[in-house]
Design a protein around this motif. Sequence first.
Motif, short mmCIF file in Angstrom:
data_model
loop_
_atom_site.label_atom_id
_atom_site.label_comp_id
_atom_site.label_asym_id
_atom_site.label_seq_id
_atom_site.Cartn_x
_atom_site.Cartn_y
_atom_site.Cartn_z
N MET A 23 37.42 6.76 0.80
CA MET A 23 37.04 7.64 1.91
C MET A 23 35.63 7.29 2.36
N LEU A 24 35.46 7.16 3.67
CA LEU A 24 34.17 6.87 4.28
C LEU A 24 33.89 7.92 5.34
N SER A 25 32.63 8.27 5.51
CA SER A 25 32.31 9.34 6.46
C SER A 25 31.24 8.93 7.45
N SER A 26 31.22 9.66 8.55
CA SER A 26 30.09 9.60 9.46
C SER A 26 28.93 10.35 8.79
N PRO A 27 27.72 10.21 9.31
CA PRO A 27 26.59 10.91 8.68
C PRO A 27 26.76 12.44 8.73
N PHE A 28 26.27 13.10 7.70
CA PHE A 28 26.17 14.55 7.68
C PHE A 28 24.84 14.86 8.37
N SER A 29 24.87 14.90 9.68
CA SER A 29 23.64 14.98 10.47
C SER A 29 23.26 16.43 10.73
N VAL A 30 22.26 16.88 10.01
CA VAL A 30 21.72 18.23 10.19
C VAL A 30 20.22 18.06 10.41
N GLN A 31 19.75 18.48 11.56
CA GLN A 31 18.35 18.30 11.91
C GLN A 31 17.71 19.66 12.08
N THR A 32 16.75 19.97 11.23
CA THR A 32 16.00 21.21 11.39
C THR A 32 14.78 20.93 12.25
N ASN A 33 14.21 21.96 12.77
CA ASN A 33 12.97 21.82 13.51
C ASN A 33 11.85 21.90 12.48
N ALA A 34 11.34 20.75 12.07
CA ALA A 34 10.35 20.68 10.97
C ALA A 34 9.11 21.52 11.26
N SER A 35 8.76 21.69 12.53
CA SER A 35 7.58 22.49 12.82
C SER A 35 7.89 23.98 12.69
N THR A 36 9.16 24.35 12.87
CA THR A 36 9.53 25.76 12.75
C THR A 36 9.93 26.10 11.33
N VAL A 37 10.66 25.19 10.68
CA VAL A 37 11.03 25.44 9.29
C VAL A 37 9.73 25.46 8.52
N ASN A 38 9.48 26.56 7.87
CA ASN A 38 8.24 26.74 7.15
C ASN A 38 7.94 25.51 6.30
N ARG A 39 6.76 24.99 6.38
CA ARG A 39 6.40 23.76 5.66
C ARG A 39 6.74 23.84 4.17
N HIS A 40 6.70 25.03 3.57
CA HIS A 40 7.00 25.09 2.14
C HIS A 40 8.50 25.01 1.86
N TYR A 41 9.35 24.92 2.91
CA TYR A 41 10.79 24.69 2.70
C TYR A 41 11.10 23.20 2.64
N LEU A 42 10.18 22.36 3.13
CA LEU A 42 10.40 20.92 3.07
C LEU A 42 10.51 20.51 1.60
N GLY A 43 11.51 19.68 1.28
CA GLY A 43 11.75 19.28 -0.10
C GLY A 43 12.69 20.21 -0.86
N LYS A 44 13.07 21.32 -0.24
CA LYS A 44 13.99 22.27 -0.91
C LYS A 44 15.41 21.75 -0.85
N ASP A 45 16.19 22.11 -1.87
CA ASP A 45 17.60 21.73 -1.92
C ASP A 45 18.44 22.66 -1.08
N VAL A 46 19.45 22.09 -0.43
CA VAL A 46 20.38 22.83 0.42
C VAL A 46 21.78 22.59 -0.15
#
Length: 165
Positions: A23-46
């Motif tokens: 099985m091969l997939s297209s990218p799981f493309s999820v783009q957050t707004n890095a300036s809006t997503v609180n900087r302390h969420y960067l690096g967090k697991d989803v």
Amino acid sequence: RESFDFVSGANDVVVIRHPDGLMLSSPFSVQTNASTVNRHYLGKDVDVFLNGRRTELQMRIHDDGRLVFPQSNNSMTPEANALNRLPLKDGKNSIDFRLELPDSTVIASTFLFLWGQHDKIIVVDIDGTITRTDAGGVVASSELGLKMGLGHAHEGVTEAMSAIE
């Protein structure tokens, strides 16, 4: 339940199952707004949920706001063996990306489609076709535009799409 503030949102994912089981997939493309997503969420697991159930897949909010698979060298595509372990059903599956916070859960939702290598599909891009212009379509289809009576659609488009076999 909240939503990420997206620049481009979460795109649908297509997974192709080959006759040998690969099985091969297209990218799981999820783009957050890095300036809006609180900087302390960067690096967090989803966590990644498929059809309402938590999977073993986990993504991480990268420094640029993209969600990536850290176990796949920060790629937006999971490893093939991880795809094979997912309880996918043929056709349309729901997929949620959930960030658990102390007082809430942030969720982005989209769909994952599982198709066979020889399945026949029809891809239609109607963006700008149903509305008179792309910009006009954005305004007219917004909540404000609909309240102002600006919505516009060409007659018969949805019936034509429904009639495709």
